[in-house]
Design an enzyme around this catalytic site. Structure first.
Site, short mmCIF file in Angstrom:
data_model
loop_
_atom_site.label_atom_id
_atom_site.label_comp_id
_atom_site.label_asym_id
_atom_site.label_seq_id
_atom_site.Cartn_x
_atom_site.Cartn_y
_atom_site.Cartn_z
N HIS A 41 0.62 4.80 -8.58
CA HIS A 41 0.15 5.70 -7.54
C HIS A 41 1.28 6.65 -7.15
CE1 HIS A 41 1.86 2.20 -5.28
NE2 HIS A 41 2.50 3.19 -4.72
C1 T46 Z 1 5.18 1.82 -3.45
C2 T46 Z 1 5.64 0.74 -4.38
C3 T46 Z 1 7.10 0.86 -4.71
C4 T46 Z 1 0.17 -3.59 3.11
O1 T46 Z 1 -0.75 -4.13 3.77
N1 T46 Z 1 1.25 -3.07 3.76
C5 T46 Z 1 2.27 -2.46 3.10
O2 T46 Z 1 3.23 -2.00 3.75
C6 T46 Z 1 2.20 -2.37 1.66
C7 T46 Z 1 3.33 -1.71 0.91
C8 T46 Z 1 1.11 -2.89 1.04
N2 T46 Z 1 0.12 -3.48 1.74
C9 T46 Z 1 -1.01 -4.09 1.03
C10 T46 Z 1 -1.89 -3.11 0.27
C11 T46 Z 1 -2.40 -3.96 -0.89
O3 T46 Z 1 -3.52 -4.67 -0.49
O4 T46 Z 1 -0.48 -4.98 0.06
C12 T46 Z 1 -1.25 -4.96 -1.13
C13 T46 Z 1 -0.39 -4.61 -2.33
O5 T46 Z 1 0.02 -3.24 -2.23
P1 T46 Z 1 0.11 -2.27 -3.52
O6 T46 Z 1 -0.92 -2.68 -4.51
O7 T46 Z 1 0.07 -0.87 -3.03
O8 T46 Z 1 1.57 -2.65 -4.07
P2 T46 Z 1 2.41 -1.94 -5.23
O9 T46 Z 1 3.47 -2.90 -5.59
O10 T46 Z 1 1.55 -1.41 -6.29
O11 T46 Z 1 3.09 -0.66 -4.49
C14 T46 Z 1 4.04 -0.85 -3.45
C15 T46 Z 1 3.74 0.11 -2.27
O12 T46 Z 1 2.37 -0.05 -1.86
C16 T46 Z 1 3.96 1.56 -2.62
O13 T46 Z 1 3.97 2.35 -1.45
O14 T46 Z 1 5.69 2.93 -3.49
O15 T46 Z 1 5.36 -0.59 -3.92
#
Ligand code: T46
Length: 132
Positions: free
Chosen positions: A49
């Site tokens: 993303h």
């Molecule tokens: C990024 C990369 C480096 C939350 O509820 N609060 C939060 O602050 C974050 C970061 C995530 N979430 C929830 C949203 C999803 O349900 O945690 C779950 C996993 O998040 P996501 O799939 O977006 O995780 P990554 O590892 O793909 O991405 C993350 C960050 O979301 C993003 O901003 O830049 O790490």
């Protein structure tokens, strides 16, 4: 690309190491959130993303992982493998994280609270938005 490695000073002494991250010094934006990613399963890739507004500094405080970055023009791969360096991610940049070591703890300092509306998770939409 508005992404770069930033180096931190470790306050080492005979007891071990300590790194401090302060807003306005090592972190060039107001700190609104900190999160960390750990226990990542083997061969898992994360991210996929971009963000509209969010600015972040990512630090591998333990272990290692890699980032693939793309701002619509330039591509870059970065390995984070020390708590003494961070990756400053700014601007609209597609990111993918991969090659997590089993012990990896990836800490991220962010400029804004979590907001799903700030995410661009559709790659075609990202390409459209970065077209100049
Ligand atoms: C990024 C990369 C480096 C939350 O509820 N609060 C939060 O602050 C974050 C970061 C995530 N979430 C929830 C949203 C999803 O349900 O945690 C779950 C996993 O998040 P996501 O799939 O977006 O995780 P990554 O590892 O793909 O991405 C993350 C960050 O979301 C993003 O901003 O830049 O790490």
């Amino acid at each position: 690309m508005e992404c770069k490695i930033v180096e931190f000073t470790s306050k080492g002494d005979e007891r071990g190491q300590l790194v401090a991250l302060e807003q306005g010094r090592e972190i060039p934006f107001p700190i609104k959130r900190v999160y960390y990613i750990y226990d990542t399963k083997t061969d898992v890739e994360r991210g996929f993303h971009a963000h509209k507004q969010l600015e972040q500094v990512a630090v591998c405080v333990k272990g290692s992982c890699k980032f693939r970055l793309f701002d619509g023009i330039e591509k870059m791969t970065v390995e984070l493998s020390t708590p003494e360096k961070g990756l400053h991610i700014k601007g609209m940049v597609w990111r993918e994280m991969f090659d997590f070591s089993p012990d990896c703890v990836l800490m991220v300092v962010a400029s804004l609270p979590y907001d799903e509306a700030d995410y661009i998770r559709d790659y075609d939409k990202f390409l459209e938005m970065t077209k100049r």
